[in-house]
Design an enzyme around this catalytic site. Structure first.
Site, PDB file in Angstrom:
ATOM      1  N   ARG A 109       0.866  -1.339  -0.008  1.00 19.82           N
ATOM      2  CA  ARG A 109       0.037   0.169  -0.203  1.00 19.82           C
ATOM      3  C   ARG A 109       0.967   1.344   0.005  1.00 19.82           C
ATOM      4  O   ARG A 109       1.942   1.401   0.519  1.00 19.82           O
ATOM      5  CB  ARG A 109      -0.874   0.038   1.149  1.00 19.82           C
ATOM      6  CG  ARG A 109      -0.231   0.108   2.268  1.00 19.82           C
ATOM      7  CD  ARG A 109      -0.299   1.326   3.124  1.00 19.82           C
ATOM      8  NE  ARG A 109       0.675   1.466   4.461  1.00 19.82           N
ATOM      9  CZ  ARG A 109       1.927   1.859   4.315  1.00 19.82           C
ATOM     10  NH1 ARG A 109       2.440   2.308   3.032  1.00 19.82           N
ATOM     11  NH2 ARG A 109       2.673   1.998   5.286  1.00 19.82           N
TER      12      ARG A 109
ATOM     13  N   ASP B 141      -1.969  -0.664   7.608  1.00 24.26           N
ATOM     14  CA  ASP B 141      -1.608  -1.595   6.490  1.00 24.26           C
ATOM     15  C   ASP B 141      -2.246  -2.862   6.379  1.00 24.26           C
ATOM     16  O   ASP B 141      -2.762  -3.332   5.104  1.00 24.26           O
ATOM     17  CB  ASP B 141      -0.097  -2.044   6.775  1.00 24.26           C
ATOM     18  CG  ASP B 141       0.821  -0.671   7.186  1.00 24.26           C
ATOM     19  OD1 ASP B 141       0.425   0.235   6.716  1.00 24.26           O
ATOM     20  OD2 ASP B 141       1.874  -0.948   7.496  1.00 24.26           O
TER      21      ASP B 141
END
Length: 448
Positions: free
Chosen positions: A33, A180
């Site tokens: 990400r 995350d």
């Protein structure tokens, strides 16, 4: 659903066969990400705005009748590992790649209260640059959690999976906040997400169509688990929350996060910044002063508040950390509002927020480094409307918002200015500079 590279899968299948003498039963992927804005605030209880990238971790899996877990990696730098599936030991002192897999496995095992786990053969592949702030380690934890769940034939919602994986990554000693793991499971192609915590939820944020987000790797590696920088910041925020709560005559001893202070006071983020100005001083605090402020002993501070790897820290910058968190949390909400209202100068306004975020990370949170600052300056010089470090910092990557029509020139100029050094000090394989679109989340697919 993300487009899977079937040639890559075929290659992985062949490597699995040559390694284990059999073929995998299924595959799991989990994306990395990029956090567009909202750095170091998830563990303080505040919303963040990440998107999944197209780079991911991919694991080929075959359940086996024995109780042995065998892990191999397509990258020869990462050594093979095998252990009994019923005796998972995670060594916090060593940030070895297989420990992240064990975190995900152990999290699912403990969630279901299982003592006997079936064995499995796993071959791990991935193209997220490691230690770059793009969450390669969390993607591996999430992937391992989903692998274990699939082998067990159990079901959990994406939110439950994200929460379990966020908690289980702490087995390796990183006191992260859950961003995350949340984006890894909740991501959807084509949209960034506002991720909120307690309870965990994700809201689509439509990014401007006339701009792209470009990731540039500073080539300075930072391993969160191997350094105390990250956990010291978590503790500084915790201590700041306690001192602010005490200053406002709140029950401070069970306060852990800066967001809790704001929630208990029922005031705005802007007002919290004013409270911070009144309650905390810019000079660093030593443990003795913190103890005087809270009316506790040094022993209580060390054993009841600080984490094991921060008990010997001698100075804490509470004012700076709280100012960063409250101002960054406000920037996230402004960013989302601008995306929703889509004014004419939207890209410029979003860029300004990203620039402010980098300044705060650099000056107030002190999680930048000279190379990141240089890279941010280069990106702005060659056409980025905004540029900032992304991920934990102290190395890793920057993310920039670039008008789409300027992209080719931007990529060429940044590559020349940052990566083509006269001393040839940057290895070509680390020179990652790429535009990315919001990708999809983790998934399982069976061998046909």
């Amino acid at each position: 659903m993300p487009v899977l590279d079937w040639t890559l899968l075929l290659k992985l299948k062949e490597m699995f066969n040559s390694k284990f003498g059999s073929i995998p039963k299924f595959y799991v992927r989990a994306p990395g990400r990029v956090n567009i804005i909202g750095e170091h605030i998830d563990y303080c209880g505040y919303s963040v705005l990440p998107m999944a990238i197209e780079q991911d971790v991919l694991i080929a899996v075959e359940p086996v009748k024995t109780y042995t877990l065998q892990l191999a990696n397509t990258n020869p730098l990462y050594l093979d590992f095998s252990t009994s599936a019923n005796n998972i030991q995670i060594d916090k002192t060593k940030a070895l790649w297989h420990n992240y897999f064990l975190c995900g496995l152990k999290g699912i095992q403990e969630h279901f209260g299982l003592s006997n786990l079936t064995g499995m053969n796993c071959l791990v592949d991935g193209n997220i640059p490691p230690s770059s702030g793009l969450s390669s380690s969390s993607a591996l934890v999430c992937c391992a959690g989903l692998v274990t769940l699939t082998v067990l034939g159990r079901n959990l919602s994406k939110v439950e999976l994200a929460e379990i994986c966020a908690k289980s990554e702490r087995y390796i000693g990183t006191e992260g906040g859950g961003m995350d793991q949340s984006i890894s499971f909740l991501a959807e192609e084509g949209t960034a997400k506002l991720i909120e915590f307690s309870p965990l939820r994700a809201t689509d944020v439509k990014l401007p169509s006339g701009a792209v987000f470009v990731i540039a790797n500073s080539c300075v590696e930072m391993n969160k688990a191997a350094t105390s920088h990250f956990n010291i910041r978590v503790m500084e925020c915790r201590l700041a929350a306690k001192l602010l709560a005490k200053y406002k005559n709140l029950q401070w001893d069970n306060v852990l996060r800066l967001e809790e202070v704001q929630a208990k006071l029922g005031i705005s983020l802007e007002e919290m910044l004013l409270v911070t100005e009144d309650a905390l001083h810019p000079e660093p605090y030593n443990p003795e002063e913190i103890c005087r402020c809270l009316g506790i002993s040094l022993e209580e501070l060390r054993t009841q508040i600080l984490s094991p790897n921060t008990q010997d820290v001698l100075i804490f910058k509470l004012y700076q950390r709280a100012k960063h968190v409250y101002s960054e949390a406000a920037r996230v909400l402004q960013f989302k509002k601008i995306c929703e209202e889509a004014p004419e100068n939207m890209v410029q306004l979003l860029g300004e927020l990203m620039n402010q975020s980098h300044m705060s990370c650099r000056d107030m949170y002190e999680c930048s480094c000279p190379e990141l600052d240089q890279l941010v300056d280069i990106c702005r010089k060659f056409g980025a409307q905004g540029s900032r470090l992304t991920g934990a910092g102290w190395g890793g990557c920057t993310v920039s918002i670039v008008p789409a029509d300027k992209l080719p020139g931007f990529l060429a100029n940044v590559h020349k200015a940052y990566y083509q050094r006269s001393d040839g000090s940057l290895a070509p394989e680390k020179q990652s500079l790429f535009a990315t679109k919001p990708g999809g989340g983790a998934l399982v697919f069976l061998e046909a």
